[in-house]
Design a protein around this motif. Structure first.
Motif, PDB file in Angstrom:
ATOM      1  N   ASN A 145       1.419   3.927   1.589  1.00 57.77           N
ATOM      2  CA  ASN A 145       1.157   4.678   2.818  1.00 57.77           C
ATOM      3  C   ASN A 145       2.451   5.063   3.539  1.00 57.77           C
ATOM      4  O   ASN A 145       2.509   5.055   4.767  1.00 57.77           O
ATOM      5  CB  ASN A 145       0.244   3.874   3.748  1.00 57.77           C
ATOM      6  CG  ASN A 145       0.815   2.490   4.062  1.00 57.77           C
ATOM      7  OD1 ASN A 145       1.961   2.200   3.718  1.00 57.77           O
ATOM      8  ND2 ASN A 145       0.018   1.650   4.711  1.00 57.77           N
ATOM      9  N   ALA A 181      -6.232   2.435  -4.541  1.00 57.45           N
ATOM     10  CA  ALA A 181      -4.765   2.414  -4.602  1.00 57.45           C
ATOM     11  C   ALA A 181      -4.287   1.424  -5.663  1.00 57.45           C
ATOM     12  O   ALA A 181      -3.308   1.687  -6.377  1.00 57.45           O
ATOM     13  CB  ALA A 181      -4.188   2.054  -3.237  1.00 57.45           C
ATOM     14  N   LEU A 182      -4.987   0.301  -5.786  1.00 53.27           N
ATOM     15  CA  LEU A 182      -4.600  -0.706  -6.775  1.00 53.27           C
ATOM     16  C   LEU A 182      -4.910  -0.221  -8.193  1.00 53.27           C
ATOM     17  O   LEU A 182      -4.121  -0.459  -9.124  1.00 53.27           O
ATOM     18  CB  LEU A 182      -5.318  -2.026  -6.481  1.00 53.27           C
ATOM     19  CG  LEU A 182      -4.879  -3.257  -7.275  1.00 53.27           C
ATOM     20  CD1 LEU A 182      -3.370  -3.461  -7.207  1.00 53.27           C
ATOM     21  CD2 LEU A 182      -5.612  -4.500  -6.775  1.00 53.27           C
ATOM     22  N   VAL A 186      -8.412   0.446  -0.534  1.00 51.27           N
ATOM     23  CA  VAL A 186      -7.358  -0.422  -1.063  1.00 51.27           C
ATOM     24  C   VAL A 186      -7.466  -0.531  -2.577  1.00 51.27           C
ATOM     25  O   VAL A 186      -6.467  -0.446  -3.305  1.00 51.27           O
ATOM     26  CB  VAL A 186      -7.461  -1.824  -0.424  1.00 51.27           C
ATOM     27  CG1 VAL A 186      -6.520  -2.804  -1.115  1.00 51.27           C
ATOM     28  CG2 VAL A 186      -7.156  -1.751   1.069  1.00 51.27           C
ATOM     29  N   LEU A 220       0.838  -1.196   0.000  1.00 46.89           N
ATOM     30  CA  LEU A 220       0.000   0.000   0.000  1.00 46.89           C
ATOM     31  C   LEU A 220       0.878   1.253   0.000  1.00 46.89           C
ATOM     32  O   LEU A 220       1.902   1.312   0.718  1.00 46.89           O
ATOM     33  CB  LEU A 220      -0.924   0.013   1.219  1.00 46.89           C
ATOM     34  CG  LEU A 220      -2.038  -1.039   1.238  1.00 46.89           C
ATOM     35  CD1 LEU A 220      -2.749  -1.027   2.592  1.00 46.89           C
ATOM     36  CD2 LEU A 220      -3.046  -0.781   0.117  1.00 46.89           C
ATOM     37  N   LEU A 231      -5.010   4.514   4.619  1.00 46.81           N
ATOM     38  CA  LEU A 231      -4.292   3.295   4.240  1.00 46.81           C
ATOM     39  C   LEU A 231      -3.324   2.831   5.327  1.00 46.81           C
ATOM     40  O   LEU A 231      -2.974   1.649   5.367  1.00 46.81           O
ATOM     41  CB  LEU A 231      -3.529   3.527   2.927  1.00 46.81           C
ATOM     42  CG  LEU A 231      -4.389   3.800   1.676  1.00 46.81           C
ATOM     43  CD1 LEU A 231      -3.504   3.920   0.453  1.00 46.81           C
ATOM     44  CD2 LEU A 231      -5.421   2.694   1.487  1.00 46.81           C
ATOM     45  N   ASP A 273      -1.362  -4.648   4.264  1.00 48.89           N
ATOM     46  CA  ASP A 273      -1.193  -4.884   2.837  1.00 48.89           C
ATOM     47  C   ASP A 273      -2.014  -6.109   2.459  1.00 48.89           C
ATOM     48  O   ASP A 273      -1.830  -7.194   3.035  1.00 48.89           O
ATOM     49  CB  ASP A 273       0.281  -5.130   2.501  1.00 48.89           C
ATOM     50  CG  ASP A 273       1.142  -3.888   2.674  1.00 48.89           C
ATOM     51  OD1 ASP A 273       0.579  -2.772   2.656  1.00 48.89           O
ATOM     52  OD2 ASP A 273       2.367  -4.031   2.827  1.00 48.89           O
ATOM     53  N   THR A 297      -9.598  -9.253  -4.488  1.00 44.26           N
ATOM     54  CA  THR A 297      -9.237  -7.861  -4.788  1.00 44.26           C
ATOM     55  C   THR A 297      -8.670  -7.657  -6.181  1.00 44.26           C
ATOM     56  O   THR A 297      -9.153  -6.810  -6.945  1.00 44.26           O
ATOM     57  CB  THR A 297      -8.236  -7.349  -3.738  1.00 44.26           C
ATOM     58  OG1 THR A 297      -8.800  -7.511  -2.435  1.00 44.26           O
ATOM     59  CG2 THR A 297      -7.929  -5.880  -3.966  1.00 44.26           C
TER      60      THR A 297
END
Length: 457
Positions: free
Chosen positions: A150, A225-226, A222, A148, A177, A182, A195
């Motif tokens: 973060n 972010a991906l 999450v 992540l 995050l 993770d 995910t």
């Protein structure tokens, strides 16, 4: 840009009214925006996913009036996910971890005792080549986590990193995050968790809006972010409140609680299910809608409450009765034929009895009474029996018109002096065997003079 939504259940059980709520929210949103609806089966859990459950979900959706533009299966798209994994590895945001479930559980407990959040501490990033080689020689296979974003420079020093989005349902939302572990994207056996395939498919299929339950709010931070790690623009997200039972318990595909299949088998109409599934827990009054197009006109994602909505099956039966009581014969005809209700009398029969039905199938009982008479001889006092014999002697000759019931009961009242319940109840029991039911003024022309006389005590 064409609005594109998706409904993406795991085919591991039969969908319930809570799942139907998500499907309907997406369908109605697409309908209101002239968009596309993708049915996607998140079937990467090969051990629990079956084609039988996928087929049953499609059947339930069709029954509700939802007809997807396309149907996809994640199990048939693994090569696309493999390519995404290689991209993430090349970007150094996917890393191998060798901990066992027991070791991870112990670490979480240790962090809790130290007053720290039980998130993964990224210990795998500190492994030396020698340690990795030792794990591999022991036969351990890694699972893979998404790093992540973060931190500033040192991933072992995460810092508050806020992901913001304007939620279609809930308004402004924020996820930190740094408060999350993770996520594992790839299991030790090489299979994918939810995910990564979800994000990759949303990118590949051009999904513009993701509308789902609010139990996914944290996941959204999450996934955004991906999306960004895969150099894609995230879709618009909307998270609706969840349905619970009247006692506040959550619904589950595994238990089959309030499944669409069970509601259908119980004689509930699809629009009763759809109306309650969509409108409960919103600012709209819960009422029966005749079709999904009408329901779409009352659908506004932003009108949904942030609190969980309790689903009361009793309310469903109220809506079902309202639909049946106003259902035109043209809509009921084919289903009545299957039940054996057909011929010239079918339409006037339906219009006579529908106001007394809880379910469409209940019409069969009245059809049998119309054709065969009461199932059991009515219990009558000697006085009522004498009254009925006199009453049947006064039955008008044919031809009959719409006033035959009024004409007949007028003669009876004049001859016997009876009125009100004392007059009507014995007649109802003799003609139908039931203390209540459809208007006898509507049933009498269907019985005809011969059929009516056949019920003389």
């Amino acid at each position: 840009m064409t609005v594109t939504v998706r409904f993406a259940p795991s085919p591991t059980g039969r969908i319930h009214i809570g799942n139907a709520r998500t499907a309907l929210f997406n369908w109605l949103f697409a309908l209101n925006n002239k968009g596309r609806f993708i049915q996607r089966f998140d079937d990467t859990d090969i051990s629990r996913s079956t084609q039988e459950f996928a087929d049953s979900i499609l059947y339930d959706l069709h029954w509700l009036g939802i007809f997807p533009d396309v149907t996809e299966y994640q199990s048939r798209r693994v090569e696309i996910y493999d390519a995404a994994v290689e991209r993430l590895k090349a970007a150094r945001v996917l890393y191998a971890c060798y901990e066992t479930p027991e070791e991870l559980d112990l670490r979480r407990k240790v962090r809790r005792t130290r007053g720290l959040p039980p998130v993964y501490g990224r210990e795998a990033l500190t492994l030396t080549p020698e340690q990795v080689a030792e794990y591999q020689s022991d036969g351990r296979k890694p699972h893979w986590r998404f790093l992540l974003p973060n931190f500033t420079s040192d991933p072992l020093q995460p810092e508050r990193t806020e992901i913001h989005w304007n939620d279609l349902v809930r308004g402004e939302e924020t996820v930190d995050l740094a408060s999350l572990s993770d996520p594992v994207l790839l299991r030790e056996d090489g299979t994918y968790l939810y995910t990564l395939p979800s994000v990759v498919d949303d990118i590949e299929m051009g999904v513009t809006h993701v509308i789902r339950g609010d139990d996914h709010v944290t996941n959204t931070g999450v996934q955004i972010a991906l999306f960004q790690a895969l150099e894609a623009v995230p879709p618009v997200f909307g998270h609706h409140n969840l349905l619970t039972t009247a006692s506040g318990e959550g619904l589950s595909k595994r238990t089959g609680a309030l499944s669409i299949e069970s509601l259908r088998e119980d004689g509930i109409e699809p629009m009763a299910v759809a109306s309650l599934a969509v409108l409960v827990g919103t600012s709209e009054n819960v009422a029966t809608m005749p079709d999904l197009a009408e329901l779409a006109g009352h659908f506004d994602p932003a009108a949904t409450s942030k609190s969980a909505a309790k689903f009361d099956p009793d309310e469903l039966f109220v809506l079902n009765r309202a639909l049946i009581h106003h259902m035109p014969f043209s809509e009921a005809r084919d289903r009545l034929i299957v039940l054996g209700v057909s011929g010239d009398k079918a339409e006037p029969f339906w219009l006579a009895v529908r106001g007394n039905l809880d379910r469409l199938a209940d019409a069969v009982q009245w059809w049998r009474i119309l054709g065969d008479g009461p199932q059991e001889p009515p219990e009558l006092s000697g006085e009522d029996r004498d009254f009925l014999r006199e009453a049947f002697d006064l039955l008008p000759e044919e031809p009959w018109n719409g006033t035959v019931w009024k004409d007949w009961t007028g003669k009876i009242r004049e001859a016997t002096g009876r009125k009100g319940k004392a007059l009507f109840m014995p007649l109802r029991l003799a003609l139908t065997g039931q203390p209540s039911g459809p208007e006898l003024a509507d049933l009498l022309p269907l019985l005809g003079r011969e059929g009516t006389l056949a019920r003389r005590p």
